[in-house]
Design an enzyme around this catalytic site. Structure first.
Site, mmCIF file in Angstrom:
data_model
loop_
_atom_site.group_PDB
_atom_site.id
_atom_site.type_symbol
_atom_site.label_atom_id
_atom_site.label_comp_id
_atom_site.label_asym_id
_atom_site.label_seq_id
_atom_site.Cartn_x
_atom_site.Cartn_y
_atom_site.Cartn_z
ATOM 1 N N SER A 204 34.908 34.632 28.221
ATOM 2 C CA SER A 204 36.512 35.260 28.944
ATOM 3 C C SER A 204 37.269 36.071 27.457
ATOM 4 C CB SER A 204 37.506 34.057 29.200
ATOM 5 O OG SER A 204 38.255 34.195 29.694
ATOM 6 N N ASP A 420 34.404 34.267 40.330
ATOM 7 C CA ASP A 420 35.778 34.678 39.598
ATOM 8 C C ASP A 420 36.586 34.195 40.070
ATOM 9 O OD1 ASP A 420 37.192 34.588 37.038
ATOM 10 O OD2 ASP A 420 35.142 35.521 35.608
ATOM 11 N N HIS A 457 34.460 31.360 36.899
ATOM 12 C CA HIS A 457 34.844 31.903 35.264
ATOM 13 C C HIS A 457 34.448 31.126 34.614
ATOM 14 C CE1 HIS A 457 37.569 34.591 32.555
ATOM 15 N NE2 HIS A 457 37.536 33.125 32.161
#
Length: 522
Positions: A204, A420, A457
């Site tokens: 991320s 995601d 994610h």
């Protein structure tokens, strides 16, 4: 999103230390055993000053972390070996940046690993840090001098209400670079030799930091693992508010149940494109399921029948399409809930994803009281363009010229989930295509991207996520074995080998479709 945990230690007087300088990973071994945990110093990075060095020996044992409400406690790390725990505090004049380095007392694998952050954290002081030392790495992370909240950045503005440029610079690119410099210097000082290999490990925000290192400081790391990378930050951080903008502008708020019905229908329509029905859209960019086809159908939500309206379909269409001409939308099949807050009844409130909400409030409006739920289509475009103009050069992290990283011999391994729900996968694909156009030649020789159908994610979701991508990166860097596939698995034990972009996995038509051996890349 992690809680920053500091371990108390004694401050070592700087005047008693002998400076050491960083050197290349090829320096011969100066001694075979580490020196004491309090007898070395750290050279300051250019433009910074060392304020203190904190060092203590930590015994072997289990490491646990407190909860950070509303988030649960991070996973504990059992069996962490004895290690030297060093915290270096440095400043650029107005900030106080803490860099923590953990150095195994025995069985060091001669590798250095830097751990990236998430959301508005610059680093991870919890599970990933201690897992690194458990696996034999000298491992380090940084707080970048930022505040305690990963999603509400109290550090963004000065007391006068203007953007804190020092801390933004730290968050954007300086903190990871100084982490590399300080972490490697501490490692060399403790062991008497530089690490043979150096790695970045982040997801991320941490993934974005990895790309930043490759773009700005190509010599910092031999290998960079960048997962679900939040690159294109100046665009993505505003585009992530798009689903809420659509709902508020259309004054239509489908319930979470209705939104799930659209995804269920999209998966049913595009699931078998890879030759097998497994509940996953393998190539969401090629799925053209029309949400309008559900208009008039009835779904059960909490036991009550709800009829899908044309307005509901229009909202979903616009969310999937994204802000056309500006950026990408959410992939079909990815959950909607990550980008639009849900209320207690399961419906949507029209409140944007908190990271996007914070970016708009603090860096664009410079007003913590700004209500992003008031953003209409025209205002969205204005904010998007403002972010692009004002911050791309600072934190865009989208420079496709990786030629210096290639020349330095670095390897960049990246993966991104098709489901995601926070950072749009197509932004990463777009970047990869721009690298190919800019650098030319065999981009796979130094930069490999793996798309993970159905993964969310940083992992989880209905599709398989990589099980040990760092090991694949290490093998590539140290043995020259470029990964053609990445082993991946789901929570229920199904396996799949993810294919290096642009290839995708297809079922052979024979054998158990839950086993990776029955798929080929093409």
């Amino acid at each position: 999103m992690k809680r920053l945990v500091m371990i108390l230690a004694a401050v070592v007087p700087l005047s008693a230390l002998v400076p050491v300088a960083a050197s290349s990973a090829t320096q011969p071994v100066a001694r075979t055993a580490p020196q004491a945990c309090s007898t070395f110093s750290v050279p300051a990075p250019a433009g910074a000053r060392i304020e203190s060095v904190v060092a203590t020996d930590q015994p072997a044992g289990d490491v646990t972390f407190p909860a950070d409400p509303p988030f649960p406690a991070p996973q504990p790390v059992p069996g962490v070996p004895a290690h030297c725990d060093v915290t270096v505090t440095l400043t650029h004049g107005t900030d106080h940046v803490k860099i923590k380095v953990l150095l195994p007392t025995q069985n060091w694998n001669h590798r250095f690993q830097a751990v990236g952050g998430g959301a508005y954290y610059a680093g991870d002081f919890t599970t990933k840090l201690y897992a690194g030392v458990k696996n034999g790495y000298a491992v380090a992370t940084t707080d970048g001098g930022l505040g305690p909240s990963p999603i509400i950045p109290s550090w963004a503005l000065t007391s006068a209400g203007s953007v804190d440029k020092t801390l933004l610079t730290n968050f954007a690119y300086r903190a990871p670079h100084e982490l590399a410099q300080v972490g490697k210097a501490v490692t060399q000082a403790y062991y008497g030799r530089a690490a043979a290999y150096t790695y970045w490990n982040g997801c991320s925000t941490g993934g974005r930091q990895g790309y930043s290192e490759a773009q700005r400081y190509p010599g910092d790391f031999d290998g960079i693992l960048a997962e679900s990378p939040a690159i294109n930050w100046d665009r993505w951080s505003v585009a992530a508010a798009w689903p809420a903008v659509v709902m508020n502008a259309e004054k239509t708020y489908p319930t979470s149940c209705e939104l799930a019905a659209f995804n269920t229908a999209a998966v049913a329509a595009c699931d078998t494109d890879d030759g097998v029905r497994d509940g996953v859209i393998d190539e969401p960019g090629k799925c053209d399921f029309a949400p309008e086809s559900l208009v008039g159908q009835t779904v059960l939500c909490e036991g009550e029948p709800v009829t899908i309206s044309a307005a509901d379909a229009r909202v979903v269409r616009r969310i999937w399409d994204g802000p056309r001409g500006l950026w990408y939308g959410l992939n079909r099949g990815a959950p909607f809930g990550g980008l639009v807050s849900a209320d207690a009844a399961g419906g949507s409130t029209g409140a944007p994803f908190i990271v996007a909400d914070s970016w708009i409030k603090f860096w664009l409006q410079q007003n913590p009281q700004y209500d992003a739920k008031t953003i209409g289509y025209a205002e969205f475009v204005r904010l998007f363009l403002q972010s692009r103009v004002q911050y791309n050069h600072v934190i865009g992290t989208d420079n496709p010229d990786l030629s210096a990283f290639k020349r330095a011999g670095g390897k960049l391994l990246s993966w991104h989930g098709g489901n995601d729900e926070l950072v749009f996968q197509q932004g990463t694909v777009d970047y990869r295509k721009r690298v190919e156009r800019t650098v030319g030649g065999d981009v796979n020789s130094f930069y490999r991207l793996f798309l993970a159908p159905g993964a969310q994610h940083c992992g989880g979701g209905v599709g398989p996520a990589p099980t040990d991508p760092l090991a694949a990166l290490v093998s590539w860097v140290e043995q020259g074995k470029a990964p053609k596939t990445l082993p991946a698995a789901t929570a229920d034990g199904a396996t799949r080998n993810l294919c290096a972009y642009p290839l995708t996995a297809h079922y052979t038509g024979q054998g158990d479709p839950k086993q990776a051996v029955n798929f080929v890349c093409r």
